[in-house]
Write an enzyme that holds these catalytic residues in place. Structure first.
Site, PDB file in Angstrom:
ATOM      1  N   ARG A   1      11.786  -7.964   3.298  1.00 29.96           N
ATOM      2  CA  ARG A   1      11.954  -6.532   3.587  1.00 29.96           C
ATOM      3  C   ARG A   1      12.810  -6.337   4.836  1.00 29.96           C
ATOM      4  O   ARG A   1      13.732  -5.539   4.840  1.00 29.96           O
ATOM      5  CB  ARG A   1      10.563  -5.892   3.775  1.00 29.96           C
ATOM      6  CG  ARG A   1      10.586  -4.430   4.200  1.00 29.96           C
ATOM      7  CD  ARG A   1       9.229  -3.772   3.987  1.00 29.96           C
ATOM      8  NE  ARG A   1       8.347  -3.878   5.129  1.00 29.96           N
ATOM      9  CZ  ARG A   1       7.071  -3.475   5.136  1.00 29.96           C
ATOM     10  NH1 ARG A   1       6.525  -2.961   4.056  1.00 29.96           N
ATOM     11  NH2 ARG A   1       6.325  -3.587   6.212  1.00 29.96           N
TER      12      ARG A   1
ATOM     13  N   ARG B   1      -0.622  -9.371  13.158  1.00 31.11           N
ATOM     14  CA  ARG B   1      -1.145  -8.310  12.282  1.00 31.11           C
ATOM     15  C   ARG B   1      -2.036  -8.909  11.192  1.00 31.11           C
ATOM     16  O   ARG B   1      -3.069  -8.343  10.853  1.00 31.11           O
ATOM     17  CB  ARG B   1       0.008  -7.509  11.662  1.00 31.11           C
ATOM     18  CG  ARG B   1       0.635  -6.551  12.668  1.00 31.11           C
ATOM     19  CD  ARG B   1       2.007  -6.069  12.229  1.00 31.11           C
ATOM     20  NE  ARG B   1       1.993  -5.351  10.972  1.00 31.11           N
ATOM     21  CZ  ARG B   1       3.044  -5.235  10.170  1.00 31.11           C
ATOM     22  NH1 ARG B   1       4.191  -5.803  10.496  1.00 31.11           N
ATOM     23  NH2 ARG B   1       2.954  -4.557   9.062  1.00 31.11           N
TER      24      ARG B   1
ATOM     25  N   LYS C   1       0.828  -1.210   0.000  1.00 31.49           N
ATOM     26  CA  LYS C   1       0.000   0.000   0.000  1.00 31.49           C
ATOM     27  C   LYS C   1       0.867   1.267   0.000  1.00 31.49           C
ATOM     28  O   LYS C   1       0.613   2.196  -0.758  1.00 31.49           O
ATOM     29  CB  LYS C   1      -0.927   0.024   1.228  1.00 31.49           C
ATOM     30  CG  LYS C   1      -1.919  -1.143   1.281  1.00 31.49           C
ATOM     31  CD  LYS C   1      -2.883  -1.007   2.457  1.00 31.49           C
ATOM     32  CE  LYS C   1      -2.207  -1.099   3.813  1.00 31.49           C
ATOM     33  NZ  LYS C   1      -1.674  -2.442   4.135  1.00 31.49           N
TER      34      LYS C   1
ATOM     35  N   ARG D   1      -9.385   0.781   8.771  1.00 31.75           N
ATOM     36  CA  ARG D   1      -8.985  -0.599   9.047  1.00 31.75           C
ATOM     37  C   ARG D   1     -10.060  -1.362   9.815  1.00 31.75           C
ATOM     38  O   ARG D   1      -9.879  -2.547  10.104  1.00 31.75           O
ATOM     39  CB  ARG D   1      -7.722  -0.575   9.896  1.00 31.75           C
ATOM     40  CG  ARG D   1      -6.450  -1.012   9.182  1.00 31.75           C
ATOM     41  CD  ARG D   1      -5.333  -0.910  10.187  1.00 31.75           C
ATOM     42  NE  ARG D   1      -4.117  -1.550   9.811  1.00 31.75           N
ATOM     43  CZ  ARG D   1      -3.138  -0.968   9.110  1.00 31.75           C
ATOM     44  NH1 ARG D   1      -3.276   0.253   8.661  1.00 31.75           N
ATOM     45  NH2 ARG D   1      -2.035  -1.623   8.881  1.00 31.75           N
TER      46      ARG D   1
ATOM     47  N   ARG E   1      11.439  -2.465  11.168  1.00 32.68           N
ATOM     48  CA  ARG E   1      10.254  -2.192  11.979  1.00 32.68           C
ATOM     49  C   ARG E   1      10.054  -3.332  12.967  1.00 32.68           C
ATOM     50  O   ARG E   1      10.003  -4.489  12.584  1.00 32.68           O
ATOM     51  CB  ARG E   1       9.033  -2.031  11.071  1.00 32.68           C
ATOM     52  CG  ARG E   1       8.801  -0.583  10.677  1.00 32.68           C
ATOM     53  CD  ARG E   1       7.731  -0.454   9.646  1.00 32.68           C
ATOM     54  NE  ARG E   1       6.455  -1.048  10.060  1.00 32.68           N
ATOM     55  CZ  ARG E   1       5.375  -1.019   9.298  1.00 32.68           C
ATOM     56  NH1 ARG E   1       5.406  -0.450   8.111  1.00 32.68           N
ATOM     57  NH2 ARG E   1       4.258  -1.573   9.717  1.00 32.68           N
TER      58      ARG E   1
HETATM   59  P1  ADP Z   1       1.070  -2.215   7.443  1.00 34.55           P
HETATM   60  O1  ADP Z   1       0.154  -1.773   6.362  1.00 34.55           O
HETATM   61  O2  ADP Z   1       2.308  -2.854   6.871  1.00 34.55           O
HETATM   62  O3  ADP Z   1       0.409  -3.036   8.490  1.00 34.55           O
HETATM   63  P2  ADP Z   1       1.050   0.427   8.646  1.00 34.55           P
HETATM   64  O4  ADP Z   1       2.219   1.327   8.613  1.00 34.55           O
HETATM   65  O5  ADP Z   1      -0.141   0.786   7.832  1.00 34.55           O
HETATM   66  O6  ADP Z   1       1.640  -0.983   8.212  1.00 34.55           O
HETATM   67  O7  ADP Z   1       0.542   0.223  10.157  1.00 34.55           O
HETATM   68  C1  ADP Z   1       1.403  -0.131  11.213  1.00 34.55           C
HETATM   69  C2  ADP Z   1       0.610  -0.292  12.507  1.00 34.55           C
HETATM   70  O8  ADP Z   1       0.011   0.968  12.870  1.00 34.55           O
HETATM   71  C3  ADP Z   1      -0.555  -1.269  12.465  1.00 34.55           C
HETATM   72  O9  ADP Z   1      -0.159  -2.598  12.678  1.00 34.55           O
HETATM   73  C4  ADP Z   1      -1.430  -0.736  13.603  1.00 34.55           C
HETATM   74  O10 ADP Z   1      -0.928  -1.108  14.865  1.00 34.55           O
HETATM   75  C5  ADP Z   1      -1.284   0.769  13.472  1.00 34.55           C
HETATM   76  N1  ADP Z   1      -2.316   1.347  12.578  1.00 34.55           N
HETATM   77  C6  ADP Z   1      -2.099   1.915  11.354  1.00 34.55           C
HETATM   78  N2  ADP Z   1      -3.246   2.355  10.813  1.00 34.55           N
HETATM   79  C7  ADP Z   1      -4.229   2.047  11.704  1.00 34.55           C
HETATM   80  C8  ADP Z   1      -5.647   2.219  11.735  1.00 34.55           C
HETATM   81  N3  ADP Z   1      -6.315   2.788  10.706  1.00 34.55           N
HETATM   82  N4  ADP Z   1      -6.329   1.780  12.837  1.00 34.55           N
HETATM   83  C9  ADP Z   1      -5.698   1.209  13.842  1.00 34.55           C
HETATM   84  N5  ADP Z   1      -4.367   1.009  13.908  1.00 34.55           N
HETATM   85  C10 ADP Z   1      -3.630   1.414  12.845  1.00 34.55           C
END
Ligand code: ADP
Length: 196
Positions: A124, A147, A10, A85, A136
């Site tokens: 990665r 996740r 994404k 999400r 990360r």
């Molecule tokens: P990825 O898409 O690889 O999971 P992100 O950078 O989008 O990585 O998100 C990392 C973390 O940030 C998620 O695992 C979650 O803990 C938190 N997070 C991100 N966006 C949201 C959201 N919309 N609602 C709740 N938690 C979020």
């Protein structure tokens, strides 16, 4: 909007879309990591939640997105990356957009097999390690499994949510980055042609 499991690409695709369409990228992952780095009380809580692979509470991310949408820099449009999400985040987004006379143009779902996902994130992490870049904490395999589990339970229902209103565009996320990019752009082009 970009929808898809962790590691589906994404962020990568969001960067390409903002470059082409000169729009803003609204990534809750980026915003939350910045909050965590700032070390405030909220930031420390957020950091712990991310580190264990769970979702940050809806009200926190909804607040961040509402603020970001109101910044003048996003007036020409934006890509949502990592938000919504959960179904309640999606409902909150609908309200936020309605109140501002805005609407979602398309929801791009990047589809991935679970094995490919695990593989990609491990690659990665290994690459970052060998480049001396930071890895990360939440890309650790055991956290990643959490996740993905949260994705299936809390986020996957959004495909239906957006499918029902005709916004969903599924794209094969397992193709090479450039192919995914061009497939997304073709789909958006078609959308544009059919609505104008
Ligand atoms: P990825 O898409 O690889 O999971 P992100 O950078 O989008 O990585 O998100 C990392 C973390 O940030 C998620 O695992 C979650 O803990 C938190 N997070 C991100 N966006 C949201 C959201 N919309 N609602 C709740 N938690 C979020």
């Amino acid at each position: 909007m970009l929808l898809g499991p962790p590691g589906a690409g994404k962020g990568t695709q969001a960067e390409r879309l903002i470059a082409q369409y000169k729009i803003a990228q609204l990534s809750t992952g980026v915003m939350l990591r910045a909050a965590a780095m700032a070390g405030t009380v909220l930031g420390r809580k957020v950091k712990a939640i991310i580190a264990r692979g769970d979702l940050v509470p809806d009200d926190v991310v909804i607040g961040l997105i509402a603020e970001a949408i109101d910044l003048s820099t996003v007036k020409t449009g934006f890509v949502l990356d990592g938000f919504p999400r959960t179904v309640s985040q999606a409902i909150a987004l609908d309200n936020l957009l309605n109140n501002r006379g805005l609407a979602i143009d398309a929801v791009i779902e990047l589809k991935m097999d679970e094995a490919a996902l695990l593989n990609r994130i491990e690659t990665r992490a290994a690459k970052n390690r060998s480049d001396g870049q930071s890895v990360r904490e939440d890309d650790d395999p055991s956290i990643l499994i959490q996740r993905i589990k949260n994705y299936k339970v809390q986020t996957a229902p959004l495909s239906d949510y957006y499918g029902k209103v005709g916004l969903l565009i599924p794209i094969d996320g397992m193709q090479p980055i450039d192919v995914v990019e061009s497939n997304i752009k073709k789909a958006l082009q078609k959308l544009h042609c059919s609505t104008t």
